[in-house]
Design a protein around this motif. Structure first.
Motif, PDB file in Angstrom:
ATOM      1  N   PRO A   1      16.500  -3.562   6.775  1.00 15.45           N
ATOM      2  CA  PRO A   1      17.703  -4.391   6.168  1.00 15.45           C
ATOM      3  C   PRO A   1      17.295  -4.718   5.022  1.00 15.45           C
ATOM      4  CG  PRO A   1      16.034  -5.858   7.441  1.00 15.45           C
ATOM      5  CD  PRO A   1      15.813  -4.413   7.787  1.00 15.45           C
ATOM      6  N   GLU A   2      16.275  -4.489   4.362  1.00 13.96           N
ATOM      7  CA  GLU A   2      16.023  -4.672   2.971  1.00 13.96           C
ATOM      8  C   GLU A   2      16.666  -3.434   1.771  1.00 13.96           C
ATOM      9  OE1 GLU A   2      13.278  -1.248   4.119  1.00 13.96           O
ATOM     10  OE2 GLU A   2      13.972  -3.078   5.122  1.00 13.96           O
ATOM     11  N   ILE A   3      17.442  -2.213   2.552  1.00 16.57           N
ATOM     12  CA  ILE A   3      17.856  -1.525   1.687  1.00 16.57           C
ATOM     13  C   ILE A   3      19.447  -1.647   1.673  1.00 16.57           C
ATOM     14  CG2 ILE A   3      15.931   0.115   1.643  1.00 16.57           C
ATOM     15  CD1 ILE A   3      17.737   1.893   3.654  1.00 16.57           C
ATOM     16  N   THR A   4      20.117  -2.625   2.243  1.00 15.71           N
ATOM     17  CA  THR A   4      21.394  -2.705   2.384  1.00 15.71           C
ATOM     18  C   THR A   4      21.986  -3.718   1.431  1.00 15.71           C
ATOM     19  OG1 THR A   4      21.448  -4.174   4.035  1.00 15.71           O
ATOM     20  CG2 THR A   4      21.284  -2.035   4.727  1.00 15.71           C
ATOM     21  N   GLY A   5      21.157  -4.525   0.978  1.00 11.79           N
ATOM     22  CA  GLY A   5      21.612  -6.035  -0.086  1.00 11.79           C
ATOM     23  C   GLY A   5      21.891  -7.044   1.087  1.00 11.79           C
ATOM     24  N   ASP A   6      21.413  -6.832   2.271  1.00 12.17           N
ATOM     25  CA  ASP A   6      22.208  -8.269   3.200  1.00 12.17           C
ATOM     26  C   ASP A   6      20.723  -8.691   3.468  1.00 12.17           C
ATOM     27  OD1 ASP A   6      22.420  -9.677   5.220  1.00 12.17           O
ATOM     28  OD2 ASP A   6      23.683  -8.305   6.486  1.00 12.17           O
ATOM     29  N   ASP A   7      20.523  -9.954   3.006  1.00 13.03           N
ATOM     30  CA  ASP A   7      18.942 -10.811   3.261  1.00 13.03           C
ATOM     31  C   ASP A   7      19.197 -11.598   4.615  1.00 13.03           C
ATOM     32  OD1 ASP A   7      20.583 -12.930   2.629  1.00 13.03           O
ATOM     33  OD2 ASP A   7      20.093 -12.940   0.365  1.00 13.03           O
ATOM     34  N   ARG A   8      19.962 -11.335   5.420  1.00 14.74           N
ATOM     35  CA  ARG A   8      19.850 -12.370   6.410  1.00 14.74           C
ATOM     36  C   ARG A   8      18.709 -12.230   7.392  1.00 14.74           C
ATOM     37  NH1 ARG A   8      25.687 -11.531   9.205  1.00 14.74           N
ATOM     38  NH2 ARG A   8      25.215  -9.328   8.251  1.00 14.74           N
ATOM     39  N   VAL A   9      18.215 -11.216   7.431  1.00 17.08           N
ATOM     40  CA  VAL A   9      16.800 -10.973   8.347  1.00 17.08           C
ATOM     41  C   VAL A   9      15.874 -11.698   7.548  1.00 17.08           C
ATOM     42  CG1 VAL A   9      15.312  -8.981   9.380  1.00 17.08           C
ATOM     43  CG2 VAL A   9      17.792  -8.711   9.547  1.00 17.08           C
TER      44      VAL A   9
ATOM     45  N   LEU B   1       3.783 -12.619   6.000  1.00 19.04           N
ATOM     46  CA  LEU B   1       3.352 -11.361   5.431  1.00 19.04           C
ATOM     47  C   LEU B   1       4.558 -10.391   5.967  1.00 19.04           C
ATOM     48  CD1 LEU B   1       1.573  -9.524   3.730  1.00 19.04           C
ATOM     49  CD2 LEU B   1       0.794  -8.780   5.910  1.00 19.04           C
ATOM     50  N   VAL B   2       5.099  -9.324   5.293  1.00 20.90           N
ATOM     51  CA  VAL B   2       5.944  -8.415   5.633  1.00 20.90           C
ATOM     52  C   VAL B   2       5.228  -7.024   5.700  1.00 20.90           C
ATOM     53  CG1 VAL B   2       8.072  -6.940   5.164  1.00 20.90           C
ATOM     54  CG2 VAL B   2       8.224  -9.563   4.811  1.00 20.90           C
ATOM     55  N   LEU B   3       5.520  -6.042   6.703  1.00 20.18           N
ATOM     56  CA  LEU B   3       4.679  -4.882   6.826  1.00 20.18           C
ATOM     57  C   LEU B   3       6.152  -3.875   6.461  1.00 20.18           C
ATOM     58  CD1 LEU B   3       2.381  -5.124  10.019  1.00 20.18           C
ATOM     59  CD2 LEU B   3       1.767  -5.494   7.405  1.00 20.18           C
ATOM     60  N   PRO B   4       6.069  -3.354   5.600  1.00 17.17           N
ATOM     61  CA  PRO B   4       7.248  -2.496   5.127  1.00 17.17           C
ATOM     62  C   PRO B   4       7.357  -1.274   5.868  1.00 17.17           C
ATOM     63  CG  PRO B   4       5.772  -2.042   3.455  1.00 17.17           C
ATOM     64  CD  PRO B   4       5.146  -3.147   4.480  1.00 17.17           C
TER      65      PRO B   4
ATOM     66  N   LEU C   1       0.918  -1.138   0.006  1.00 15.84           N
ATOM     67  CA  LEU C   1       0.000   0.172  -0.162  1.00 15.84           C
ATOM     68  C   LEU C   1       0.898   1.071   0.046  1.00 15.84           C
ATOM     69  CD1 LEU C   1      -2.867  -1.025   2.636  1.00 15.84           C
ATOM     70  CD2 LEU C   1      -2.517  -1.458   0.300  1.00 15.84           C
ATOM     71  N   GLN C   2       1.975   1.070   0.624  1.00 14.51           N
ATOM     72  CA  GLN C   2       2.891   2.528   0.760  1.00 14.51           C
ATOM     73  C   GLN C   2       4.297   1.815   1.162  1.00 14.51           C
ATOM     74  OE1 GLN C   2       4.056   4.483   3.801  1.00 14.51           O
ATOM     75  NE2 GLN C   2       4.569   6.102   2.630  1.00 14.51           N
ATOM     76  N   GLY C   3       5.336   2.535   0.964  1.00 12.51           N
ATOM     77  CA  GLY C   3       6.708   2.059   1.533  1.00 12.51           C
ATOM     78  C   GLY C   3       7.468   1.370   0.527  1.00 12.51           C
ATOM     79  N   ASP C   4       8.770   0.961   1.118  1.00 15.50           N
ATOM     80  CA  ASP C   4       9.615   0.045   0.300  1.00 15.50           C
ATOM     81  C   ASP C   4       9.363  -1.439  -0.132  1.00 15.50           C
ATOM     82  OD1 ASP C   4       9.986  -0.282   2.907  1.00 15.50           O
ATOM     83  OD2 ASP C   4      12.021   0.151   2.890  1.00 15.50           O
ATOM     84  N   VAL C   5       8.358  -1.387  -0.872  1.00 14.00           N
ATOM     85  CA  VAL C   5       7.895  -2.652  -1.281  1.00 14.00           C
ATOM     86  C   VAL C   5       8.636  -3.393  -2.084  1.00 14.00           C
ATOM     87  CG1 VAL C   5       5.918  -4.007  -2.352  1.00 14.00           C
ATOM     88  CG2 VAL C   5       5.581  -1.948  -0.986  1.00 14.00           C
ATOM     89  N   ARG C   6       9.263  -2.829  -3.136  1.00  7.60           N
ATOM     90  CA  ARG C   6      10.254  -3.471  -4.114  1.00  7.60           C
ATOM     91  C   ARG C   6      11.312  -4.398  -3.520  1.00  7.60           C
ATOM     92  NH1 ARG C   6      11.075  -0.393  -9.567  1.00  7.60           N
ATOM     93  NH2 ARG C   6      11.515   1.275  -7.703  1.00  7.60           N
ATOM     94  N   GLU C   7      12.100  -3.480  -2.461  1.00  5.66           N
ATOM     95  CA  GLU C   7      13.280  -3.783  -1.968  1.00  5.66           C
ATOM     96  C   GLU C   7      12.992  -5.081  -1.079  1.00  5.66           C
ATOM     97  OE1 GLU C   7      13.744   0.566  -2.515  1.00  5.66           O
ATOM     98  OE2 GLU C   7      11.885  -0.703  -1.986  1.00  5.66           O
ATOM     99  N   HIS C   8      11.720  -5.136  -0.205  1.00  5.50           N
ATOM    100  CA  HIS C   8      11.249  -6.431   0.336  1.00  5.50           C
ATOM    101  C   HIS C   8      11.025  -7.558  -0.348  1.00  5.50           C
ATOM    102  CE1 HIS C   8      11.223  -4.887   4.790  1.00  5.50           C
ATOM    103  NE2 HIS C   8      10.586  -4.046   4.334  1.00  5.50           N
ATOM    104  N   LEU C   9      10.275  -7.309  -1.523  1.00  2.15           N
ATOM    105  CA  LEU C   9      10.184  -8.393  -2.615  1.00  2.15           C
ATOM    106  C   LEU C   9      11.347  -9.044  -2.909  1.00  2.15           C
ATOM    107  CD1 LEU C   9       7.181  -6.805  -4.575  1.00  2.15           C
ATOM    108  CD2 LEU C   9       7.256  -8.858  -2.922  1.00  2.15           C
ATOM    109  N   ALA C  10      12.323  -8.158  -3.191  1.00  2.00           N
ATOM    110  CA  ALA C  10      13.721  -8.729  -3.618  1.00  2.00           C
ATOM    111  C   ALA C  10      14.485  -9.331  -2.662  1.00  2.00           C
ATOM    112  CB  ALA C  10      14.758  -7.721  -3.958  1.00  2.00           C
ATOM    113  N   ALA C  11      14.490  -9.054  -1.466  1.00  2.00           N
ATOM    114  CA  ALA C  11      15.089  -9.617  -0.310  1.00  2.00           C
ATOM    115  C   ALA C  11      14.468 -10.992   0.056  1.00  2.00           C
ATOM    116  CB  ALA C  11      15.149  -8.630   0.971  1.00  2.00           C
TER     117      ALA C  11
END
Length: 219
Positions: free
Chosen positions: A185-193, A46-49, A13-23
């Motif tokens: 964590p989704e904007i750093t390229g680190d997918d560990r979280v 589900l992720v709430l971004p 709905l709003q926020g950094d959706v694409r980055e979470h999808l990639a992570a």
């Protein structure tokens, strides 16, 4: 739910959706955007971004997702909230906007915009329990971030700020199937979280219809 690749949604709905999808995809999930009740009903987690929590709260009502999401959380849906998502999951909120409500489920008190305005955003390398182990710390990016003011007895604290005026403040928690971080964590390229969350989703065993009656999966 596939035993190997659960379907994990990102509230879109709003926020950094694409980055979470990639992570999430990198972290081992089939990641999908969620904007409708039918899409919410189909996910295993589900992720709430991050974004603006008051705006997301309003849009949840506009898209008629607020009550269905509250119900799924109560039924045991694994949910990860980052930044604004942490605010949305909190049972108790300090300094909320006028009329702002949360989805609840996470037994914490969260202070909104606790670290200050966007110009006061910062980064710090943090050890995160269950995520970093003996490896490198997580690069935590705080942007108009909340913190956890206090946590209930069943909440596991995963990370605290290590230095500066906010040293010791709680910035990552887990309560059963709910995970929340103050940082992005989704904007750093680190997918560990996200890998950690995907493992949580796998351990829950699927959506409510797949579970024996009377179980919640929240542990």
């Amino acid at each position: 739910m596939s035993a190997h690749r659960p379907t994990v949604g990102v509230l879109a709905l709003q926020g950094d959706v694409r980055e979470h999808l990639a992570a999430l995809t990198a972290g081992g999930a089939d990641a999908v955007a969620v904007r409708r009740r039918s899409e919410l009903a189909a996910v295993d987690g589900l992720v709430l971004p991050g974004g603006e929590s008051t705006t997301i709260d309003r849009l949840l009502r506009v898209f008629e997702l607020r009550e269905p999401l509250r119900e799924r959380i109560a039924q045991g849906l694994p949910v990860y909230g980052s930044c604004a998502g942490m605010i949305l999951l909190a049972d108790r909120l300090l300094d909320g906007g006028a009329g702002q409500e949360t989805l609840g489920g996470l037994d914490v008190t969260v202070r909104r915009n606790a670290f200050g305005r966007q110009v006061q955003s910062f980064e710090e390398d943090l050890p995160v329990e269950g995520v970093t182990g003996g490896g490198d710390d997580v690069r935590a990016v705080f942007i108009r971030a909340p913190w956890v003011e206090d946590a209930g007895p069943g909440v596991r604290v995963l990370a605290r700020v290590g230095a500066g005026p906010a040293a010791g403040r709680i910035v990552a928690v887990r309560h059963g199937g709910l995970l929340a971080t103050s940082f992005h964590p989704e904007i750093t390229g680190d997918d560990r979280v996200h890998r950690y969350f995907v493992a949580m989703v796998r351990s829950q065993g699927g959506p409510p219809a797949d579970r024996p009656e009377g179980t919640t999966g929240t542990g």
